[in-house]
Scaffold this active site. Structure first.
Site, mmCIF file in Angstrom:
data_model
loop_
_atom_site.group_PDB
_atom_site.id
_atom_site.type_symbol
_atom_site.label_atom_id
_atom_site.label_comp_id
_atom_site.label_asym_id
_atom_site.label_seq_id
_atom_site.Cartn_x
_atom_site.Cartn_y
_atom_site.Cartn_z
ATOM 1 N N ASP A 61 10.466 2.481 2.585
ATOM 2 C CA ASP A 61 9.789 3.780 2.455
ATOM 3 C C ASP A 61 9.536 3.977 0.969
ATOM 4 O O ASP A 61 10.449 4.294 0.201
ATOM 5 C CB ASP A 61 10.663 4.901 3.027
ATOM 6 C CG ASP A 61 9.930 6.242 2.959
ATOM 7 O OD1 ASP A 61 8.951 6.356 2.185
ATOM 8 O OD2 ASP A 61 10.336 7.173 3.668
ATOM 9 N N SER A 142 -9.514 6.762 -4.046
ATOM 10 C CA SER A 142 -10.412 7.238 -2.998
ATOM 11 C C SER A 142 -11.586 7.919 -3.678
ATOM 12 O O SER A 142 -11.459 8.399 -4.812
ATOM 13 C CB SER A 142 -9.671 8.251 -2.119
ATOM 14 O OG SER A 142 -10.570 8.947 -1.289
ATOM 15 N N TYR A 155 -4.734 15.872 -0.907
ATOM 16 C CA TYR A 155 -5.137 14.455 -0.997
ATOM 17 C C TYR A 155 -5.937 14.211 -2.266
ATOM 18 O O TYR A 155 -5.670 13.253 -3.006
ATOM 19 C CB TYR A 155 -5.956 14.111 0.246
ATOM 20 C CG TYR A 155 -6.316 12.640 0.376
ATOM 21 C CD1 TYR A 155 -5.349 11.701 0.709
ATOM 22 C CD2 TYR A 155 -7.619 12.202 0.173
ATOM 23 C CE1 TYR A 155 -5.674 10.356 0.837
ATOM 24 C CE2 TYR A 155 -7.953 10.865 0.302
ATOM 25 C CZ TYR A 155 -6.984 9.942 0.637
ATOM 26 O OH TYR A 155 -7.298 8.618 0.758
ATOM 27 N N ALA A 157 -5.886 15.939 -5.014
ATOM 28 C CA ALA A 157 -4.997 16.054 -6.180
ATOM 29 C C ALA A 157 -4.233 14.745 -6.392
ATOM 30 O O ALA A 157 -4.119 14.247 -7.513
ATOM 31 C CB ALA A 157 -4.024 17.212 -5.980
ATOM 32 N N SER A 158 -3.716 14.176 -5.285
ATOM 33 C CA SER A 158 -2.919 12.943 -5.422
ATOM 34 C C SER A 158 -3.787 11.773 -5.887
ATOM 35 O O SER A 158 -3.347 10.931 -6.662
ATOM 36 C CB SER A 158 -2.219 12.606 -4.098
ATOM 37 O OG SER A 158 -3.152 12.178 -3.109
ATOM 38 N N LYS A 159 -5.041 11.742 -5.420
ATOM 39 C CA LYS A 159 -5.907 10.599 -5.779
ATOM 40 C C LYS A 159 -6.505 10.774 -7.173
ATOM 41 O O LYS A 159 -6.687 9.793 -7.888
ATOM 42 C CB LYS A 159 -6.987 10.414 -4.713
ATOM 43 C CG LYS A 159 -6.432 9.964 -3.357
ATOM 44 C CD LYS A 159 -5.752 8.604 -3.453
ATOM 45 C CE LYS A 159 -5.295 8.069 -2.110
ATOM 46 N NZ LYS A 159 -4.706 6.719 -2.176
HETATM 47 N N1 LIG Z 1 -9.336 4.837 5.359
HETATM 48 C C1 LIG Z 1 -10.041 5.537 4.487
HETATM 49 O O1 LIG Z 1 -11.074 6.165 4.833
HETATM 50 C C2 LIG Z 1 -9.642 5.565 3.041
HETATM 51 C C3 LIG Z 1 -10.556 6.093 2.127
HETATM 52 C C4 LIG Z 1 -10.204 6.158 0.796
HETATM 53 C C5 LIG Z 1 -8.967 5.699 0.371
HETATM 54 N N2 LIG Z 1 -8.084 5.205 1.283
HETATM 55 C C6 LIG Z 1 -6.775 4.770 0.782
HETATM 56 O O2 LIG Z 1 -6.543 3.455 1.198
HETATM 57 C C7 LIG Z 1 -5.133 3.240 1.313
HETATM 58 C C8 LIG Z 1 -4.854 2.593 2.673
HETATM 59 O O3 LIG Z 1 -5.279 3.490 3.675
HETATM 60 P P1 LIG Z 1 -5.650 3.026 5.162
HETATM 61 O O4 LIG Z 1 -6.907 3.698 5.511
HETATM 62 O O5 LIG Z 1 -5.516 1.571 5.295
HETATM 63 O O6 LIG Z 1 -4.493 3.792 5.956
HETATM 64 P P2 LIG Z 1 -3.494 3.320 7.119
HETATM 65 O O7 LIG Z 1 -4.171 2.416 8.062
HETATM 66 O O8 LIG Z 1 -2.855 4.567 7.621
HETATM 67 O O9 LIG Z 1 -2.437 2.477 6.293
HETATM 68 C C9 LIG Z 1 -1.605 3.096 5.355
HETATM 69 C C10 LIG Z 1 -0.516 2.133 4.957
HETATM 70 O O10 LIG Z 1 0.386 2.813 4.050
HETATM 71 C C11 LIG Z 1 1.694 2.677 4.575
HETATM 72 N N3 LIG Z 1 2.545 3.804 4.229
HETATM 73 C C12 LIG Z 1 2.334 5.115 4.504
HETATM 74 N N4 LIG Z 1 3.376 5.848 4.097
HETATM 75 C C13 LIG Z 1 4.275 4.975 3.547
HETATM 76 C C14 LIG Z 1 5.559 5.107 2.967
HETATM 77 N N5 LIG Z 1 6.172 6.306 2.857
HETATM 78 N N6 LIG Z 1 6.187 3.991 2.507
HETATM 79 C C15 LIG Z 1 5.605 2.783 2.635
HETATM 80 N N7 LIG Z 1 4.395 2.589 3.172
HETATM 81 C C16 LIG Z 1 3.748 3.682 3.625
HETATM 82 C C17 LIG Z 1 1.522 2.544 6.075
HETATM 83 O O11 LIG Z 1 2.585 1.854 6.680
HETATM 84 P P3 LIG Z 1 3.833 2.490 7.468
HETATM 85 O O12 LIG Z 1 3.325 3.664 8.243
HETATM 86 O O13 LIG Z 1 4.301 1.339 8.290
HETATM 87 O O14 LIG Z 1 4.814 2.863 6.393
HETATM 88 C C18 LIG Z 1 0.278 1.665 6.147
HETATM 89 O O15 LIG Z 1 0.633 0.324 5.995
HETATM 90 C C19 LIG Z 1 -4.487 4.619 1.156
HETATM 91 O O16 LIG Z 1 -3.974 4.756 -0.146
HETATM 92 C C20 LIG Z 1 -5.631 5.575 1.372
HETATM 93 O O17 LIG Z 1 -5.448 6.802 0.727
HETATM 94 C C21 LIG Z 1 -8.391 5.122 2.605
#
Ligand SMILES: NC(=O)c1ccc[n+]([C@@H]2O[C@H](COP(=O)([O-])OP(=O)(O)OC[C@H]3O[C@@H](n4cnc5c(N)ncnc54)[C@H](OP(=O)(O)O)[C@@H]3O)[C@@H](O)[C@H]2O)c1
Length: 270
Positions: A61, A142, A155, A157-159
């Site tokens: 985590d 993002s 979100y 703010a964090s990004k």
């Molecule tokens: N999808 C979009 O539209 C989009 C757009 C812009 C930016 N992003 C960014 O891209 C990145 C990946 O997003 P995604 O779309 O691939 O999302 P996702 O499919 O939900 O994957 C998120 C990953 O982060 C892990 N995670 C979440 N909380 C965690 C924690 N406390 N400790 C360790 N791992 C954690 C999850 O694994 P577990 O749940 O197994 O821990 C999962 O492997 C993120 O930073 C997101 O903000 C995504």
């Protein structure tokens, strides 16, 4: 062999980055895969090993600093080096700020811990090894880290914080040979918005954004890896995103209207 540490590798973009690295480099790729869901990490690791890559699974985590530091230690213990750190783990959130009750506001801090602080902690722990290998850092921010998106105060703010941290770090690391690539995906077809926090800090179970034109996860991972390969400063993923970034400086009201239009009707301010 090049060693990549990938956070958030159990699903979505992180898992696909791992699979594409394994497919492209086979036995030359050492992958350290971290997230909370061990079963899903093991499945991704098996897919990577099938391409000849070596893969280490580290359930963690990453919203806790000691687990970020332990991840880096596990990578070094297994492979003796780190060449690339991909800070990708993240969570989404969707709520109008006025709809968040005071007693629920704590999830804003939780989101910061996973989206910003996990990157800070992992990067701090890995930096000596990245300097030794003249390696690379990737940060998955993002488009919401370049343009404030309504319904996404937490979100965005964090990004934005991630963007600021990694831009400053990039300049600090210029003479060290460590490059920093910040990726700015728009809407990508993963489950992130369904899992993200709603106003009460519970899993949203749906998306507040229009998903019809979402980019595929394969295309997103390909663009990130291409940007890393070229040691690009930034990967902005679509013509609209590139335009929006500059339009914000000249016609901010137009960009605000476009950001509101990206929301589904029911997710708009009432
Ligand atoms: N999808 C979009 O539209 C989009 C757009 C812009 C930016 N992003 C960014 O891209 C990145 C990946 O997003 P995604 O779309 O691939 O999302 P996702 O499919 O939900 O994957 C998120 C990953 O982060 C892990 N995670 C979440 N909380 C965690 C924690 N406390 N400790 C360790 N791992 C954690 C999850 O694994 P577990 O749940 O197994 O821990 C999962 O492997 C993120 O930073 C997101 O903000 C995504």
């Amino acid at each position: 062999m090049k060693i990549h540490v990938i956070t958030g590798a159990s699903d979505g973009i992180g898992a696909e980055v791992a699979r594409q690295l394994a497919a492209a480099h086979g036995g030359q790729a050492g992958l350290v895969l971290a997230a909370r869901s061990e079963d899903k990490l093991r499945a991704v690791a098996a897919q990577c090993r099938a391409c000849g890559a070596q893969a280490l699974v580290v359930p963690a985590d990453l919203s806790h600093e000691p687990q970020c530091r332990a991840l880096v230690e596990a990578a070094v213990q297994e492979f003796g080096r780190i060449d690339v750190l991909v800070n990708n783990a993240g969570m989404s959130a969707h709520a109008l700020f006025a709809d968040v009750q005071a007693q629920d506001l704590h999830w804003y801090e939780k989101l910061m811990k996973i989206n910003l602080w996990s990157s800070v902690w992992c990067t701090h722990a890995a930096l000596p090894y990245l300097k030794a290998s003249h390696g690379q850092i990737a940060a998955v921010s993002s488009l919401a880290g370049l343009i404030g998106v309504p319904g996404r105060t937490a979100y965005s703010a964090s990004k934005f914080a991630m963007t600021g941290f990694f831009e400053a770090l990039r300049a600090e690391l210029k003479s060290s040979g460590v490059s920093v690539t910040i990726a700015y995906p728009g809407v990508v077809a993963t489950s992130i918005r369904y899992r993200g926090f709603n106003a009460r800090g519970e899993p949203a179970g749906g998306s507040g954004l229009k998903e019809a034109n979402a980019m595929s996860v394969e295309e997103c991972a390909r663009l990130i890896l291409d940007g890393m390969h070229r040691r690009r400063r930034e990967v902005v993923m679509s013509a609209n995103a590139k335009l929006g970034r500059f339009a914000k400086l000249i016609v901010p009201a137009v960009v605000e209207r476009a950001a509101l239009a990206a929301l589904k009707e029911e997710a708009r301010p009432h």
